[in-house]
Design an enzyme around this catalytic site. Structure first.
Site, PDB file in Angstrom:
ATOM      1  N   HIS A 187      -1.023   1.377  -2.338  1.00  0.00           N
ATOM      2  CA  HIS A 187      -1.660   0.413  -2.539  1.00  0.00           C
ATOM      3  C   HIS A 187      -2.839  -0.388  -3.288  1.00  0.00           C
ATOM      4  O   HIS A 187      -2.699  -1.384  -3.845  1.00  0.00           O
ATOM      5  CB  HIS A 187      -1.651  -0.051  -1.030  1.00  0.00           C
ATOM      6  CG  HIS A 187      -0.348   0.197  -0.055  1.00  0.00           C
ATOM      7  ND1 HIS A 187       0.558   0.946   0.252  1.00  0.00           N
ATOM      8  CD2 HIS A 187       0.521  -1.166   0.109  1.00  0.00           C
ATOM      9  CE1 HIS A 187       1.290   0.844   1.061  1.00  0.00           C
ATOM     10  NE2 HIS A 187       2.098  -0.279   0.520  1.00  0.00           N
ATOM     11  N   GLU A 428      14.784   0.030   2.242  1.00  0.00           N
ATOM     12  CA  GLU A 428      14.003   1.419   1.452  1.00  0.00           C
ATOM     13  C   GLU A 428      14.396   2.342   1.846  1.00  0.00           C
ATOM     14  O   GLU A 428      13.371   2.929   1.148  1.00  0.00           O
ATOM     15  CB  GLU A 428      12.564   0.295   1.368  1.00  0.00           C
ATOM     16  CG  GLU A 428      11.908   0.533   2.800  1.00  0.00           C
ATOM     17  CD  GLU A 428      10.847  -0.769   3.043  1.00  0.00           C
ATOM     18  OE1 GLU A 428      10.061  -0.277   2.325  1.00  0.00           O
ATOM     19  OE2 GLU A 428      10.416  -1.217   3.927  1.00  0.00           O
ATOM     20  N   ASP A 452       9.254   2.362  -2.344  1.00  0.00           N
ATOM     21  CA  ASP A 452      10.152   3.490  -0.717  1.00  0.00           C
ATOM     22  C   ASP A 452      11.087   3.525  -0.929  1.00  0.00           C
ATOM     23  O   ASP A 452      11.702   5.129  -0.963  1.00  0.00           O
ATOM     24  CB  ASP A 452       9.608   2.293   0.639  1.00  0.00           C
ATOM     25  CG  ASP A 452       8.425   2.729   1.642  1.00  0.00           C
ATOM     26  OD1 ASP A 452       7.881   3.874   1.060  1.00  0.00           O
ATOM     27  OD2 ASP A 452       7.568   1.981   1.760  1.00  0.00           O
ATOM     28  N   CYS A 499      11.730  -6.766  -3.778  1.00  0.00           N
ATOM     29  CA  CYS A 499      10.193  -6.991  -3.170  1.00  0.00           C
ATOM     30  C   CYS A 499       9.405  -5.866  -4.367  1.00  0.00           C
ATOM     31  O   CYS A 499       8.410  -6.176  -3.820  1.00  0.00           O
ATOM     32  CB  CYS A 499      10.044  -7.537  -2.171  1.00  0.00           C
ATOM     33  SG  CYS A 499      10.352  -6.766  -0.958  1.00  0.00           S
TER      34      CYS A 499
END
Ligand code: PEP
Ligand code: MG
Length: 570
Positions: A187, A428, A452, A499
């Site tokens: 992140h 994912e 993921d 995404c």
């Protein structure tokens, strides 16, 4: 020179600021002179007060008044007469240092609040801890480093950065990030790209090798961190920065256009949005919508659960700025924690109780968010709701059931809300990818979360730099899995987007376009580059590229194919 993985491309020069995140403690020490000790205590309070006032103003300026008010509460606690009185008497009566007395007294208050039933009061414990650490920082001569109060161009060095570390970040002064852990999809990396800040992650031992105040030159095109570079290297840095600026200016020509291939096939390029602060970049880079609105920041930038009203306000701000917007419900867990949501420690958090698994169980939290979304979406044209980490049909059906309950609750309350909202899921997890057609029958759209999906397909923790080589966005195995999802969705006439971070990677974007993807959502900084590239190629050429990549056996062949394609067609 240190090497790491490129998380966000670019060049930066600035002074190092190392974040160690140690919790400060004061040893028991005698006080030689009571007056001096009390004076030191008052000085630390004054300096802390200055910081808090600055933080307050900065937050009001960059975020909003609601967030700024947190610091008003901190200021009140800082000046609490009860705490102040107790610290002064302890210094006088027990003859101990100001730091020791202050830690003892505040610790009692922290523990008292922690034990309270009421969530509001429990959250106050975190506030006092924050203040305690700030004041102790001054008393122990290790002042807290605020990323929002910087005086010079800075490169932040840390083990990892959480969204709350970066919440109040001074965007004018922070020029780069270096972290010791994490891969391209950690992140920290995602935040850096969203903010357009050059970043290198997985630079092992960065904190051991770098000291505060050293000059750093980040070459985040090569993944290099140069410590105290010489004149020649600094000159090179300036040249690279100038070239980059020129390139950005050229791309600007594409900012108010929609995305089309040479032969006119439209492929909307959306932006991923991780906080309200990033809205500016979304507009600046000409994104055609938001394909992934990560709502975690709302829950992570505070020390208590945001109320329904607070959430409504934040969501409205986004919906009023841009549409379509695909909002993802809370995806906590993995590398994202909520300090006020007591969760058992897990051996494998990325395989554990995260995202939809957690929200389906935390009914109050989920209901509050779903209701807030339905209220905020009222009268808006195109707001879609998306559930993360769906692995099975049952999870999808429970999530949809929760949404229906949220609508019923609003109906009974007599509150207006959006009745026609599209509901989709993130793909994912391989089990969902392989069951795409059945899932597609039961929802309105898919968005493939490759960050993921790659970690679960190759069994490689996205935070662990030792297995970062298994982050293989061009591997034909992954491409075929993605194609299964696209075909499954299209067979049921629903749109399929991507995404995950690969959507913003030019090579991957070209292949995804050729595979028939309906939308790509990426870090805003990548939109223009990809829009320009797509405008130079035809749908047929892209399809041929994707077909050949899909039928390859080896990732090396795909890479060669891509580099030939770019050389000949772009
Ligand atoms: C993904 O997994 O690709 C994704 C977009 O979600 P996140 O990165 O927030 O886990
Ligand atoms: Mg994900």
């Amino acid at each position: 020179m240190l090497k790491g993985k490129i998380a966000s491309e670019g060049y930066a020069v600035g002074k190092a600021l190392c974040l160690y995140k140690e919790t400060l403690h004061a040893e028991k020490e005698a006080c030689d002179d009571v007056r001096t000790c009390i004076q030191a205590f008052h000085d630390a309070l004054d300096k802390s007060e200055d910081d808090l006032r600055n933080l307050r103003d900065k937050t009001a300026e960059t975020l909003d008044e609601d967030h700024a008010e947190i610091f008003d509460a901190h200021l009140e606690m800082l000046r609490d007469v009860e705490i102040k009185g107790q610290v002064e008497s302890m210094i006088e009566n027990d003859n101990v240092s100001a730091a020791y007395a202050y830690e003892r007294v505040t610790q009692q208050f922290i523990e008292m609040f922690q034990e309270m039933e009421d969530e509001y009061f429990r959250a106050r414990a975190t506030d006092i801890s924050d203040i305690q650490q700030r004041v102790l920082g001054y008393l122990l001569d290790k002042p807290i480093k605020d990323l929002s109060l910087l005086k010079e161009d800075t490169v932040v060095v840390a083990r990892d950065l959480t969204p709350s570390d970066t919440a109040g970040l001074d965007l004018d002064k922070v020029k780069g990030f270096v972290t010791e852990i994490g891969g391209r999809t950690s992140h920290t990396a995602i935040i850096a790209r969203a903010l357009g800040i050059p970043a290198i992650v997985g630079a092992t031992d960065a904190l051991k090798n770098i000291e505060d105040g050293q000059t750093l030159y980040l070459d985040a095109a090569q993944g290099e961190v140069h410590i105290d570079p010489d004149e020649a290297l600094l000159k090179k840095a300036q040249q690279k920065q100038a070239q980059e600026e020129k390139h950005k200016k050229e791309l600007k020509k594409f900012s108010d256009k929609t995305t089309k291939t040479k032969d006119g096939k439209a492929l909307p390029l959306f932006a991923n949005l991780g906080s309200l602060k990033e809205l500016v970049a979304v507009n600046e880079h000409g994104a055609e919508g938001v394909g992934l609105f990560r709502t975690e920041f709302l829950f992570m930038d505070t020390d208590k659960m945001p109320t329904r009203d607070e959430q409504v306000k934040a969501y409205q701000k986004v919906f009023e700025t841009i549409q379509p917007v695909i909002v993802r419900t809370l995806d906590i867990g993995g590398d994202k924690d909520l300090p006020y949501l007591k969760q058992d420690k897990e051996e494998n958090p990325f395989l554990g109780h995260r995202a939809i698994r957690l929200t389906l169980e935390q009914e109050d939290l989920f209901q509050t968010q779903l209701q807030a979304l339905l209220i905020a979406a009222k009268d808006q044209k195109d707001v879609r709701i998306m559930f993360p980490m769906i692995a099975t049909l049952e999870e999808l059906s429970k999530a949809k059931q929760a949404l229906a309950e949220a609508a019923d609750a609003l109906e009974s309350e007599g509150v207006d809300y959006q009745k026609n909202v599209q509901v989709g899921i993130m793909i994912e997890i391989p089990s969902a990818a392989l069951n795409a057609r059945a899932l597609a029958k039961r929802c309105d759209f898919f968005s493939i979360g490759t960050n993921d999906l790659i970690q679960y397909t190759f069994a490689a923790d996205r935070m662990n730099e030792k297995v970062a080589y298994l982050y293989r966005p061009y591997d034909p195995v992954l491409l075929r899995l993605i194609k299964t999802v696209i075909d499954g969705g299209h067979a049921e006439n629903i749109e399929v987007g991507v995404c995950g971070e690969i959507a913003g990677d030019l090579n991957a974007a070209l292949m995804l376009a050729g595979m028939g993807i309906d939308e790509l959502s990426m870090s805003p900084a990548n939109v223009l580059e990809i829009r320009r590239a797509l405008s130079k190629v035809s749908e047929k050429e892209l399809k041929a590229l994707a077909d050949e990549a899909l039928s390859s056996e080896d990732v090396g062949d795909v890479k060669r194919l891509l580099s030939d394609f770019r050389e000949n067609s772009l």
